[in-house]
Design an enzyme around this catalytic site. Structure first.
Site, PDB file in Angstrom:
ATOM      1  N   LEU A  16       0.700  -1.184  -0.051  1.00 36.53           N
ATOM      2  CA  LEU A  16       0.051  -0.032  -0.037  1.00 36.53           C
ATOM      3  C   LEU A  16       0.884   1.382   0.028  1.00 36.53           C
ATOM      4  CD1 LEU A  16      -2.979  -1.060   2.382  1.00 36.53           C
ATOM      5  CD2 LEU A  16      -2.768  -1.031  -0.115  1.00 36.53           C
ATOM      6  N   THR A  17       1.861   1.228  -0.832  1.00 31.88           N
ATOM      7  CA  THR A  17       2.342   2.481  -1.339  1.00 31.88           C
ATOM      8  C   THR A  17       1.655   3.606  -1.790  1.00 31.88           C
ATOM      9  OG1 THR A  17       3.103   2.310  -3.694  1.00 31.88           O
ATOM     10  CG2 THR A  17       4.467   1.175  -1.993  1.00 31.88           C
ATOM     11  N   THR A  75       8.324  -5.137 -18.349  1.00 30.03           N
ATOM     12  CA  THR A  75       8.048  -4.064 -19.412  1.00 30.03           C
ATOM     13  C   THR A  75       8.906  -3.866 -20.447  1.00 30.03           C
ATOM     14  OG1 THR A  75       8.289  -1.626 -19.537  1.00 30.03           O
ATOM     15  CG2 THR A  75       9.655  -2.854 -17.747  1.00 30.03           C
ATOM     16  N   ASP A  76       8.277  -3.696 -21.579  1.00 29.72           N
ATOM     17  CA  ASP A  76       9.131  -3.129 -22.779  1.00 29.72           C
ATOM     18  C   ASP A  76      10.339  -2.436 -22.743  1.00 29.72           C
ATOM     19  OD1 ASP A  76       7.762  -1.148 -23.014  1.00 29.72           O
ATOM     20  OD2 ASP A  76       7.309  -1.099 -24.976  1.00 29.72           O
ATOM     21  N   GLU A  77      10.164  -1.611 -21.690  1.00 32.85           N
ATOM     22  CA  GLU A  77      11.240  -0.757 -21.477  1.00 32.85           C
ATOM     23  C   GLU A  77      12.673  -1.095 -21.188  1.00 32.85           C
ATOM     24  OE1 GLU A  77      10.506   2.585 -18.989  1.00 32.85           O
ATOM     25  OE2 GLU A  77       8.406   2.953 -19.706  1.00 32.85           O
ATOM     26  N   TYR A 137      14.137   3.482 -13.446  1.00 34.33           N
ATOM     27  CA  TYR A 137      12.983   2.387 -13.412  1.00 34.33           C
ATOM     28  C   TYR A 137      13.305   1.388 -14.452  1.00 34.33           C
ATOM     29  CZ  TYR A 137       8.704   0.303 -15.144  1.00 34.33           C
ATOM     30  OH  TYR A 137       7.633  -0.626 -15.393  1.00 34.33           O
ATOM     31  N   SER A 138      13.389   1.578 -15.515  1.00 34.66           N
ATOM     32  CA  SER A 138      13.579   0.289 -16.484  1.00 34.66           C
ATOM     33  C   SER A 138      14.676  -0.339 -16.306  1.00 34.66           C
ATOM     34  CB  SER A 138      13.612   0.874 -17.974  1.00 34.66           C
ATOM     35  OG  SER A 138      14.516   1.757 -18.220  1.00 34.66           O
ATOM     36  N   LYS A 166      14.059  -2.848 -13.736  1.00 37.90           N
ATOM     37  CA  LYS A 166      13.072  -4.097 -14.156  1.00 37.90           C
ATOM     38  C   LYS A 166      13.968  -4.992 -15.037  1.00 37.90           C
ATOM     39  CE  LYS A 166       9.405  -4.395 -13.767  1.00 37.90           C
ATOM     40  NZ  LYS A 166       8.308  -5.235 -12.947  1.00 37.90           N
ATOM     41  N   TYR A 203       4.761  16.468 -22.772  1.00 42.68           N
ATOM     42  CA  TYR A 203       6.221  16.808 -22.502  1.00 42.68           C
ATOM     43  C   TYR A 203       6.890  17.122 -23.748  1.00 42.68           C
ATOM     44  CZ  TYR A 203       6.017  14.147 -17.690  1.00 42.68           C
ATOM     45  OH  TYR A 203       5.703  13.709 -16.487  1.00 42.68           O
TER      46      TYR A 203
END
Ligand code: NAD
Ligand code: DAU
Length: 331
Positions: free
Chosen positions: A35-36, A120-122, A147-148, A151, A204
């Site tokens: 629960l962030t 993820t595809d990242e 992040y990527s 992952k 952006y």
């Protein structure tokens, strides 16, 4: 089958819980979620009497060990998931995405349980706008953001545990999801809720970056196809051929919400902003027979807009803090 869903109070995890109860009611579902800020207990409110919910972190070795000893399969969604946050403070990404995945892998190994790891595809980095190539499971890893890269690290840990320790695990890498229960920090819900609250959407840079969009229910149907028919150790890329540049998505949201299509602000670009994602999902389609159901992006987006308009109580309490954070970064 007993199923442990990590991160089940987040966007895709909560949708997986709903999808599972609707399509496979014979399974017993337990959710572990810390629960962030990214979680929303309200996403599971309508099914709380049908599942077991445990509040806790996937970095808690004792808790993870106990829950995995009692399950048959772990579907691992829990992660810090937002690129912009990872540029501000990478440390929770290291803890949850790397240490948390390691903690799960050790319990899976000890108790001989199955794992499906959501990625993820990242992890593949990005493509040029005019590159005819798409990502496949043979594309080299080349992640751009904290992040990527975490992952990517978590995927490599899973692969190593399969090869060196013989655990039963599958991996899927999917691109941008949209649909209900997505946090308002993410691009599509942010712009929808901006418009609903009278704020101009925030694009952006020049908005030429391309994302490949998939409805969250199509993602979760693919996850189930992999769980039920996939080969241990294999990586499956999930994609539904939904490439769009951000400017075009903004214009469509504005049109569907009855606003002039140029009613948006250009704001600061993301550092290291990936230019384009695109997935070749031939292996998933041919080997496992999965096909997407949400093939009309306009209709899927309209349904998502309707969901946010009808569920203000779900997102309104989060909105001001998210926008205040973005404003600090000129976004
Ligand atoms: P989200 O941020 O909406 O939800 C993440 C959930 O994980 C939250 O409920 C959070 O409380 C929980 N969590 C975070 N740290 C935890 C910890 N230490 N212990 C237990 N729970 C913790 O994320 P999402 O968009 O639903 O993404 C889910 C997964 O899918 C992630 O692994 C992400 O990398 C992957 N993914 C997301 C997308 C996308 O478009 N959103 C696309 C491809 C892959
Ligand atoms: O490809 C899969 C990834 O998709 C997942 O791994 C991530 O967890 C998920 O968050 C998503 O990552 P993105 O960074 O692509 O998603 P985001 O919604 O943050 O941004 C989508 C695009 O829109 C990106 O090019 C940045 C841009 N953007 C984003 C926001 C929040 C804007 O133009 N304006 C915005 O306000």
């Amino acid at each position: 089958m007993k199923l442990l869903v990590t991160g089940g109070a987040g966007f895709i995890g909560a949708n997986l819980v709903h999808h599972t109860l609707a399509t496979r009611p014979q399974h017993e579902v337990t959710v572990i979620d810390a629960l962030t800020y990214a979680a929303n207990e309200a996403s599971l409110a309508s099914v709380r009497d049908k599942i077991t919910f445990v509040q806790g972190s996937i970095t808690n070795t004792e808790l993870v060990d106990k829950l995995i000893s009692e399950t048959d399969l772990v579907v691992h969604f829990a992660a810090e998931s937002h690129n912009d946050n990872s540029l501000n403070d990478p440390s929770p990404f290291i803890q949850t995405n790397l240490v948390g995945t390691y903690t799960i892998l050790e319990a899976v190994r000890k108790h001989g349980k199955k794992l499906h790891h959501i990625s993820t595809d990242e992890v593949y980095g990005d493509l040029e706008l005019d590159d005819p190539a798409k990502f496949t499971d043979q594309t080299p890893y080349n992640p751009s953001s904290p992040y990527s890269s975490t992952k990517a690290g978590s995927d490599l840990l899973v692969r190593a545990w399969v090869r060196s320790f013989g655990i039963h695990a599958t991996i899927s890498n999917c691109y941008n999801n949209y649909g209900p229960y997505q946090h308002v920090e993410k691009m599509i819900p942010r712009q929808i809720t901006n418009i609903l609250t009278g704020i101009k959407p925030k694009l952006y840079g020049a908005g030429q970056n391309v994302r490949d969009w998939i409805h969250v229910d199509d993602h979760n149907a693919a996850v189930w196809a992999i769980i039920e028919k996939g080969t241990s150790g294999a990586t499956y890329l999930i994609g539904a051929d939904g490439e769009q540049n951000n400017k075009a998505v903004f214009e469509l949201i504005l049109e569907l919400m009855g606003k002039p299509v140029d009613w948006y602000d250009h704001v600061n670009d993301r550092a290291g902003h990936d230019m384009r994602y695109a997935i070749d999902a031939t292996k998933l389609r041919n080997e496992l027979g999965w096909t997407p159901q949400y093939t009309n992006f306009r209709d899927g987006l309209q349904a998502t807009i309707d969901w946010y308009a009808d569920n203000e109580a779900w997102w309104k309490p989060l909105k001001a803090a998210v926008e205040a954070n973005y404003a600090k970064r000129g976004q």
